[in-house]
Design an enzyme around this catalytic site. Structure first.
Site, PDB file in Angstrom:
ATOM      1  N   HIS A 178      -8.965 -27.427 -81.071  1.00 40.77           N
ATOM      2  CA  HIS A 178      -8.409 -28.425 -82.093  1.00 40.77           C
ATOM      3  C   HIS A 178      -8.173 -29.518 -82.260  1.00 40.77           C
ATOM      4  O   HIS A 178      -7.245 -30.191 -82.719  1.00 40.77           O
ATOM      5  CB  HIS A 178      -6.591 -27.713 -82.720  1.00 40.77           C
ATOM      6  CG  HIS A 178      -7.068 -25.781 -82.817  1.00 40.77           C
ATOM      7  ND1 HIS A 178      -8.321 -25.662 -83.039  1.00 40.77           N
ATOM      8  CD2 HIS A 178      -6.451 -25.127 -83.229  1.00 40.77           C
ATOM      9  CE1 HIS A 178      -8.224 -23.812 -83.098  1.00 40.77           C
ATOM     10  NE2 HIS A 178      -6.596 -23.799 -82.780  1.00 40.77           N
ATOM     11  N   ASP A 244     -12.285 -21.345 -85.828  1.00 41.02           N
ATOM     12  CA  ASP A 244     -10.374 -20.854 -86.418  1.00 41.02           C
ATOM     13  C   ASP A 244     -10.235 -19.400 -87.105  1.00 41.02           C
ATOM     14  O   ASP A 244      -8.652 -19.149 -87.226  1.00 41.02           O
ATOM     15  CB  ASP A 244      -9.365 -21.666 -86.654  1.00 41.02           C
ATOM     16  CG  ASP A 244      -7.513 -21.715 -85.628  1.00 41.02           C
ATOM     17  OD1 ASP A 244      -7.573 -20.750 -85.033  1.00 41.02           O
ATOM     18  OD2 ASP A 244      -7.007 -22.303 -86.167  1.00 41.02           O
TER      19      ASP A 244
END
Length: 289
Positions: A178, A244
């Protein structure tokens, strides 16, 4: 003890981008399958309670977004109980790979079984309850080297400066989730983001993912664009993309995967570089044919 909040469910109709075509052979390198008790217990020290995210819905998400392959990441709420992820890997051996969360000291037979199922790395997570932290990172590095695996880190890049040297000495490739899971308000010149850029430029990997986690302005997450571009410029051959899914702990409402894919048109505007992120880089790192 802090309240354990229930996560909202993900977008029920995931679709591909509207701004470009997903290239053939694309890989979603970051998603989770999640089971519920009693079959798949949730750890008591978890940070959230997710809805179920079974294998069939995960595979439908890959199909709906145009992904040829996927990489499953062991979710924190299942702790070191990798059973559901491993079951999903074994049922989809050619299509999927996995990143496990394990305690040190597993018998050789259990490690071999994980590798045989399609596990290619280990995740260390210092942000969500149920994860494995950095205290024994050197031991995990040695184990990963022995198994031919890499190490994946979920951490806040603002915490990187005092440990960047320690991480750089590990004997395996490192993957950072991320874009460093750092709020964009910290700025491109934050020492932590500069440390992340340095680690990536020096031969490690980063996931261009988690826009809804890093953004402070919200959809369409335009404040994340300079960060993604800086990372892609640092190492276009070691950037990865991940949805995700199922977007756990998205307290303002889960994003649409289509919107996250569209954002890649701004993160990596060049089509050739975007193909590297979607296809060439992940197929090399995760061992897809």
């Amino acid at each position: 003890m802090p309240e354990i909040r229930d996560c909202p469910a993900p977008d029920p109709h995931p679709e591909g981008p509207t701004r470009y075509a997903v290239p053939d052979g694309a890989v979603d390198t970051h998603a989770h399958v999640i089971g519920l008790p009693p079959d798949y217990p949730l750890v008591a020290d978890r940070s959230y309670t997710p809805p179920a995210a079974p294998a069939e819905r995960y595979l439908a998400m890959l199909d709906g977004t145009g992904m040829a392959n996927g990489v499953l990441i062991q979710v924190s709420v299942h702790g070191t109980d990798n059973r559901l992820m491993v079951e999903t890997l074994r049922a989809n051996r050619q299509r999927l790979r996995g990143i496990a969360v394990i305690p040190l000291g597993l018998p050789d037979a259990e490690l071999a079984a994980l590798k045989e199922a399609g596990v290619v790395g280990l995740r260390l997570n210092v942000l969500f309850g149920g994860g494995v932290g950095l205290d024994a990172v050197e031991s995990y590095g040695a184990l990963a080297r022995e198994m031919g695996w890499h190490l994946q880190f979920l951490l806040d890049a603002r915490e990187l400066p005092p440990i960047a040297g320690r991480l750089s000495r590990l004997p395996v490739p490192l993957v950072f989730d991320h874009m460093g899971h750092m709020p964009t308000s910290a700025g491109l010149d934050h020492p932590g983001f500069e440390a992340l850029l340095g680690l990536v430029a020096d031969g490690n990997w980063v996931k261009l993912s988690g826009a809804f986690r890093d953004s402070v302005t919200g959809p369409p997450y335009a404040d994340t664009i300079p960060f993604a571009r800086a990372l892609n410029d640092a190492a276009p051959e070691r950037c990865l993309w991940g949805s995700d899914w199922p977007h756990v702990a998205a307290w303002d409402g889960p994003p649409r995967t289509r919107d996250l894919l569209d954002l890649m048109g701004d993160w990596v505007p060049d089509a050739d570089r975007r193909r590297m992120v979607f296809v060439d880089n992940p197929r090399r790192l995760y061992g897809f044919g």
